[in-house]
Design an enzyme around this catalytic site. Structure first.
Site, PDB file in Angstrom:
ATOM      1  N   GLN A  98      -5.588 -16.806   5.504  1.00  0.00           N
ATOM      2  CA  GLN A  98      -6.744 -15.926   5.662  1.00  0.00           C
ATOM      3  C   GLN A  98      -7.897 -16.311   4.729  1.00  0.00           C
ATOM      4  O   GLN A  98      -8.927 -15.637   4.715  1.00  0.00           O
ATOM      5  CB  GLN A  98      -6.319 -14.480   5.398  1.00  0.00           C
ATOM      6  CG  GLN A  98      -5.267 -13.970   6.368  1.00  0.00           C
ATOM      7  CD  GLN A  98      -4.694 -12.624   5.968  1.00  0.00           C
ATOM      8  OE1 GLN A  98      -5.238 -11.923   5.121  1.00  0.00           O
ATOM      9  NE2 GLN A  98      -3.574 -12.260   6.571  1.00  0.00           N
ATOM     10  N   HIS A 164      -4.551 -11.513   2.495  1.00  0.00           N
ATOM     11  CA  HIS A 164      -5.040 -10.242   1.957  1.00  0.00           C
ATOM     12  C   HIS A 164      -6.035 -10.409   0.813  1.00  0.00           C
ATOM     13  O   HIS A 164      -5.918  -9.789  -0.239  1.00  0.00           O
ATOM     14  CB  HIS A 164      -3.873  -9.360   1.508  1.00  0.00           C
ATOM     15  CG  HIS A 164      -3.008  -8.884   2.627  1.00  0.00           C
ATOM     16  ND1 HIS A 164      -2.094  -7.864   2.484  1.00  0.00           N
ATOM     17  CD2 HIS A 164      -2.904  -9.297   3.922  1.00  0.00           C
ATOM     18  CE1 HIS A 164      -1.465  -7.663   3.639  1.00  0.00           C
ATOM     19  NE2 HIS A 164      -1.944  -8.533   4.533  1.00  0.00           N
ATOM     20  N   GLU A 257      -5.856   1.922   9.055  1.00  0.00           N
ATOM     21  CA  GLU A 257      -6.539   3.094   8.524  1.00  0.00           C
ATOM     22  C   GLU A 257      -8.054   2.963   8.562  1.00  0.00           C
ATOM     23  O   GLU A 257      -8.601   1.861   8.431  1.00  0.00           O
ATOM     24  CB  GLU A 257      -6.123   3.326   7.060  1.00  0.00           C
ATOM     25  CG  GLU A 257      -4.642   3.579   6.872  1.00  0.00           C
ATOM     26  CD  GLU A 257      -4.254   3.775   5.411  1.00  0.00           C
ATOM     27  OE1 GLU A 257      -3.084   4.091   5.153  1.00  0.00           O
ATOM     28  OE2 GLU A 257      -5.124   3.602   4.533  1.00  0.00           O
ATOM     29  N   TYR A 267      -5.124   5.564  -2.568  1.00  0.00           N
ATOM     30  CA  TYR A 267      -4.864   5.617  -1.131  1.00  0.00           C
ATOM     31  C   TYR A 267      -3.418   5.312  -0.758  1.00  0.00           C
ATOM     32  O   TYR A 267      -3.089   5.237   0.425  1.00  0.00           O
ATOM     33  CB  TYR A 267      -5.875   4.737  -0.397  1.00  0.00           C
ATOM     34  CG  TYR A 267      -7.239   5.382  -0.471  1.00  0.00           C
ATOM     35  CD1 TYR A 267      -7.699   6.225   0.529  1.00  0.00           C
ATOM     36  CD2 TYR A 267      -8.034   5.236  -1.614  1.00  0.00           C
ATOM     37  CE1 TYR A 267      -8.914   6.870   0.419  1.00  0.00           C
ATOM     38  CE2 TYR A 267      -9.252   5.892  -1.733  1.00  0.00           C
ATOM     39  CZ  TYR A 267      -9.683   6.715  -0.713  1.00  0.00           C
ATOM     40  OH  TYR A 267     -10.880   7.382  -0.835  1.00  0.00           O
ATOM     41  N   TYR A 278       7.292  -4.510   7.479  1.00  0.00           N
ATOM     42  CA  TYR A 278       7.755  -5.532   8.401  1.00  0.00           C
ATOM     43  C   TYR A 278       9.267  -5.661   8.313  1.00  0.00           C
ATOM     44  O   TYR A 278       9.847  -5.626   7.231  1.00  0.00           O
ATOM     45  CB  TYR A 278       7.083  -6.875   8.088  1.00  0.00           C
ATOM     46  CG  TYR A 278       5.608  -6.869   8.360  1.00  0.00           C
ATOM     47  CD1 TYR A 278       5.128  -6.850   9.664  1.00  0.00           C
ATOM     48  CD2 TYR A 278       4.683  -6.866   7.320  1.00  0.00           C
ATOM     49  CE1 TYR A 278       3.763  -6.830   9.922  1.00  0.00           C
ATOM     50  CE2 TYR A 278       3.316  -6.853   7.570  1.00  0.00           C
ATOM     51  CZ  TYR A 278       2.865  -6.835   8.872  1.00  0.00           C
ATOM     52  OH  TYR A 278       1.519  -6.811   9.131  1.00  0.00           O
TER      53      TYR A 278
END
Length: 383
Positions: A98, A164, A257, A267, A278
């Site tokens: 990513q 991430h 979310e 959060y 997973y």
């Protein structure tokens, strides 16, 4: 060289041309799944194609568009001609998983100084991590370039892995602060540790220092940067017209979310999620009284929200103030009705392609970037 203004005249030698003509695609991408509507409420026009686009931003008072590609290229697209130039002077980026070149935004004082802010993934001690920098965007007969690039913030700590990073950017409505989303780097528990910036949203000055008045300012160090924590992979970050800050966030298996981001709020990740780990591992759902801020809206199965835009225009007059999420695995544009601190899921427009970025154009049109593989730049106007 002068800060780039409206058009990019004189750069034809450096131009990568857009697709030959705008291609109308109205209705060609699949049916809208809005419950009470059997037709597209918008016309979809393809205006360009890119290899691996990630983010885009219009320059102030201009139709010219900055577009990043994850592989490290920054494009400047002329709003009148559709011609693109590759901007030189971009940072060296780590392209893996990513990771790569990420977000881009013109600074609050762009009209005076030409400053733009970018995020990317870099390598360093301990592995990789996100970085944020700023530079002057200039243009001339030789092309477009970033000058005097400086790093103003780094995700702490660097870790192994290539997921991430998040690294979305948003400026406060008054232009005094920069918010940056910082993912948990697939580590989980660091999101509950305010001694690092993984799994958090940070609030900085425009120079990258911890903003005065942050919730943990008295703790010093990187803790003083943190605005909120307990986040997993927040890939969307945007203020609504009323000044509230919203973030779209990828959950694990389910539990994606949309969060109203508030100072000092936790959060919950990885202690609470409306999704499952997973492999089937259970995570407690958000529950009243658990000490964690629950999402304003959530999705199971996952839609994989990769971006967020809050619509301010009046071209789509019924949608002013609504949130739009680009869905990756969901291959859709998702509309959410915002009313103060309340979010109500409204419509899902099934586009049949992974939507990486959503942006509002100067005239109120909605622009979409498809993810790598399709890579189309699309413009949506009322049908």
């Amino acid at each position: 060289m002068k800060p780039v203004a409206v058009a990019l005249a004189g750069l034809l030698a450096a131009v990568t041309t857009a697709c030959s003509g705008d291609t109308a695609r109205s209705g060609a991408l699949g049916p809208a799944t809005a419950e009470d509507d059997d037709a597209w409420p918008f016309e979809v026009v393809e205006v360009d194609r890119l290899d691996d686009p990630w983010a885009m931003a219009f320059l102030p008072d201009s139709d010219d568009l900055l577009i990043t590609e994850r592989t490290g290229t920054l494009h400047l697209r002329d709003g009148e001609t559709g011609e693109r130039v590759e901007v030189s002077g971009t940072p060296e980026v780590v392209v893996a998983g990513q990771g790569g070149l990420g977000d881009v935004l013109p600074g609050p004082s762009y009209a005076d100084d030409g400053l733009v802010y970018l995020s990317w993934v870099e390598e360093g001690d301990g592995g990789t991590g996100a970085a944020v920098g700023r530079a002057r965007l200039v243009t001339g007969a030789d092309g477009a370039a970033l000058e005097d690039l400086e790093v103003i913030w780094r995700q702490t700590p660097k870790t192994g892995g290539d997921g991430h990073f998040s690294h979305r950017l948003a400026f406060s409505p008054d232009g005094d602060h920069l918010f940056v989303s910082s993912g948990d780097r697939q580590q989980g528990q660091p999101a509950q540790d305010t001694g690092n910036t993984l799994g958090s949203i940070v609030r900085l000055t425009l120079d990258g220092d911890p903003a005065p008045g942050n919730p943990l300012a008295d703790e010093g160090g990187v803790s003083a940067e943190i605005w909120s924590w307990g986040h997993r992979n927040p890939l969307g970050l945007e203020h609504a017209p009323d000044g509230t800050l919203w973030s779209s966030e990828m959950g694990p298996e389910g539990g994606d979310e949309l969060n109203l981001v508030e100072a000092g709020a936790n959060y919950g990740w990885p202690e609470a999620s409306n999704g499952s780990d997973y492999g089937g591992g259970e995570i407690p759902d958000h529950a009243e009284g658990d000490g964690y801020a629950a999402p304003a809206a959530s999705w199971t199965p996952s839609i994989s929200p990769g971006s967020l835009m809050v619509y301010r225009g009046d071209l789509f007059e019924d949608w002013t103030g609504d949130a739009f999420l680009g869905a990756l695995s969901g291959e859709a544009l998702v509309r959410v009705d915002l009313d103060g601190s309340t979010a109500t899921k409204a419509e899902v427009f099934d586009l049949g392609q992974r939507i990486r970025a959503v942006e509002e154009g100067p005239d109120g049109a909605i622009w979409l970037l498809e993810d790598a593989g399709a890579g189309r730049l699309l413009r949506l106007t009322p049908a």
